[in-house]
Each structure stands twice: as structure tokens, then as C-alpha cells.
Write a protein that holds these residues in place. Sequence first.
Motif, PDB file in Angstrom:
ATOM      1  N   ASN A   2       0.838  -1.186   0.000  1.00  0.00           N
ATOM      2  CA  ASN A   2       0.000   0.000   0.000  1.00  0.00           C
ATOM      3  C   ASN A   2       0.885   1.252   0.000  1.00  0.00           C
ATOM      4  OD1 ASN A   2      -1.821   2.013   0.433  1.00  0.00           O
ATOM      5  ND2 ASN A   2      -2.756   1.091   2.237  1.00  0.00           N
ATOM      6  N   THR A   3       0.722   2.126  -1.018  1.00  0.00           N
ATOM      7  CA  THR A   3       1.586   3.304  -1.127  1.00  0.00           C
ATOM      8  C   THR A   3       1.347   4.301  -0.005  1.00  0.00           C
ATOM      9  OG1 THR A   3       0.033   4.363  -2.616  1.00  0.00           O
ATOM     10  CG2 THR A   3       1.853   3.138  -3.624  1.00  0.00           C
ATOM     11  N   SER A   4       0.142   4.314   0.574  1.00  0.00           N
ATOM     12  CA  SER A   4      -0.116   5.258   1.658  1.00  0.00           C
ATOM     13  C   SER A   4       0.732   4.935   2.880  1.00  0.00           C
ATOM     14  CB  SER A   4      -1.599   5.272   2.029  1.00  0.00           C
ATOM     15  OG  SER A   4      -1.968   4.023   2.569  1.00  0.00           O
ATOM     16  N   ARG A   5       1.207   3.706   2.980  1.00  0.00           N
ATOM     17  CA  ARG A   5       2.060   3.326   4.099  1.00  0.00           C
ATOM     18  C   ARG A   5       3.463   3.912   3.934  1.00  0.00           C
ATOM     19  NH1 ARG A   5       1.797  -2.950   4.729  1.00  0.00           N
ATOM     20  NH2 ARG A   5       1.440  -2.764   6.945  1.00  0.00           N
ATOM     21  N   ARG A   6       3.848   4.208   2.706  1.00  0.00           N
ATOM     22  CA  ARG A   6       5.204   4.677   2.443  1.00  0.00           C
ATOM     23  C   ARG A   6       5.321   6.190   2.441  1.00  0.00           C
ATOM     24  NH1 ARG A   6       6.596   2.356  -2.940  1.00  0.00           N
ATOM     25  NH2 ARG A   6       4.417   1.873  -3.117  1.00  0.00           N
ATOM     26  N   HIS A   7       4.217   6.899   2.436  1.00  0.00           N
ATOM     27  CA  HIS A   7       4.254   8.359   2.369  1.00  0.00           C
ATOM     28  C   HIS A   7       3.660   8.954   3.645  1.00  0.00           C
ATOM     29  CE1 HIS A   7       5.441   8.131  -1.799  1.00  0.00           C
ATOM     30  NE2 HIS A   7       4.448   7.292  -2.017  1.00  0.00           N
ATOM     31  N   SER A   8       4.301   9.992   4.101  1.00  0.00           N
ATOM     32  CA  SER A   8       3.783  10.680   5.276  1.00  0.00           C
ATOM     33  C   SER A   8       3.725  12.168   4.982  1.00  0.00           C
ATOM     34  CB  SER A   8       4.677  10.412   6.491  1.00  0.00           C
ATOM     35  OG  SER A   8       5.952  10.966   6.284  1.00  0.00           O
ATOM     36  N   TYR A   9       2.874  12.859   5.719  1.00  0.00           N
ATOM     37  CA  TYR A   9       2.738  14.298   5.556  1.00  0.00           C
ATOM     38  C   TYR A   9       3.342  14.955   6.785  1.00  0.00           C
ATOM     39  CZ  TYR A   9       0.760  18.787   4.404  1.00  0.00           C
ATOM     40  OH  TYR A   9       0.615  20.100   4.083  1.00  0.00           O
ATOM     41  N   GLY A  10       4.143  15.978   6.573  1.00  0.00           N
ATOM     42  CA  GLY A  10       4.761  16.675   7.697  1.00  0.00           C
ATOM     43  C   GLY A  10       5.973  15.931   8.217  1.00  0.00           C
ATOM     44  N   VAL A  11       6.303  16.201   9.440  1.00  0.00           N
ATOM     45  CA  VAL A  11       7.463  15.580  10.075  1.00  0.00           C
ATOM     46  C   VAL A  11       7.028  14.230  10.635  1.00  0.00           C
ATOM     47  CG1 VAL A  11       9.184  15.786  11.899  1.00  0.00           C
ATOM     48  CG2 VAL A  11       8.481  17.822  10.620  1.00  0.00           C
ATOM     49  N   PRO A  12       7.605  13.144  10.130  1.00  0.00           N
ATOM     50  CA  PRO A  12       7.187  11.823  10.604  1.00  0.00           C
ATOM     51  C   PRO A  12       7.754  11.514  11.989  1.00  0.00           C
ATOM     52  CG  PRO A  12       8.961  11.604   9.013  1.00  0.00           C
ATOM     53  CD  PRO A  12       8.619  13.072   9.081  1.00  0.00           C
ATOM     54  N   SER A  13       7.008  10.755  12.750  1.00  0.00           N
ATOM     55  CA  SER A  13       7.498  10.324  14.054  1.00  0.00           C
ATOM     56  C   SER A  13       7.677   8.812  14.103  1.00  0.00           C
ATOM     57  CB  SER A  13       6.552  10.770  15.166  1.00  0.00           C
ATOM     58  OG  SER A  13       5.270  10.230  14.957  1.00  0.00           O
ATOM     59  N   ARG A  14       6.931   8.116  13.235  1.00  0.00           N
ATOM     60  CA  ARG A  14       7.008   6.655  13.182  1.00  0.00           C
ATOM     61  C   ARG A  14       6.871   6.189  11.736  1.00  0.00           C
ATOM     62  NH1 ARG A  14       8.054   4.702  17.571  1.00  0.00           N
ATOM     63  NH2 ARG A  14       7.211   5.380  19.534  1.00  0.00           N
ATOM     64  N   CYS A  15       7.444   5.065  11.478  1.00  0.00           N
ATOM     65  CA  CYS A  15       7.295   4.398  10.185  1.00  0.00           C
ATOM     66  C   CYS A  15       5.976   3.633  10.193  1.00  0.00           C
ATOM     67  CB  CYS A  15       8.467   3.440   9.983  1.00  0.00           C
ATOM     68  SG  CYS A  15       8.401   2.502   8.428  1.00  0.00           S
TER      69      CYS A  15
END
Length: 118
Positions: A2-15
Motif C-alpha cells: 500500500n503506497t499510503s504506508r510509504r508516504h507521510s505528511y509533515g514531520v514523521p514520528s514513526r514508520c
Amino acid sequence: MNTSRRHSYGVPSRCWCGKGVVIFYLRTDDNPYRRFYRCEIGAQRKKENHLFKWVDDALLDVIRRVEAEQGRIVEEIEDLKSSITQTIEEEVRKQKNSLELGCLGSILWSFGRLRSQE
């Protein structure tokens, strides 16, 4: 995957895998000392799709989010100003009408007393 699992918005805190994120920097000629976020596991397992994000891209996401929120707040303030102005104007009209009726009542009452004294 799932591509949504690989992209984050803003500063990530967790994978997406749940592990924490660490800041690294590159030592390449193309991106010397450019910083990036990387999953703790992804740093060791390069072939897996764990979180990777440039720090500058993450900060731009945050700036864009703050700007959008600021724009929304400015609009809300303008709406509130307009609403308060309208409410004040309505109250002033009511008070003015009440005062005029009060004055008219006083005049009529005084006039009635003068007529009764004649």
C-alpha cells in the motif's frame, strides 16, 4: 504494498511498521549533508520500503499546513468581525427606536397633562 504506508505528511514520528524515525544525512556529491528521516529498521534493511523522507520536504509540508490554517483563521476572524458589526448595528437601531418611542411617549404624556390642565 500500500503506497499510503510509504508516504507521510509533515514531520514523521514513526514508520508504517511502528518503529521510530531517525535523522540521517547523506555524504554524496549530489546531496552533500542533506538530511533525511529514515525508519530505524529501514536504515538496516535497504531493500524494504520503510519510511524515507527529506527533512526539508517535511518542513515544507508543515509550513504549508500552517499557512493553510492561518488563512482559515483569517477568514474566520473576518466573518466574526462582520457578524459582530452587524449585531452592534442591530442593537443600536433597537436602542434608537426604543429611545425615540420613549421620547415620543414622554411628549405625548406631557401633552396630555397640559390638555387636562386646561
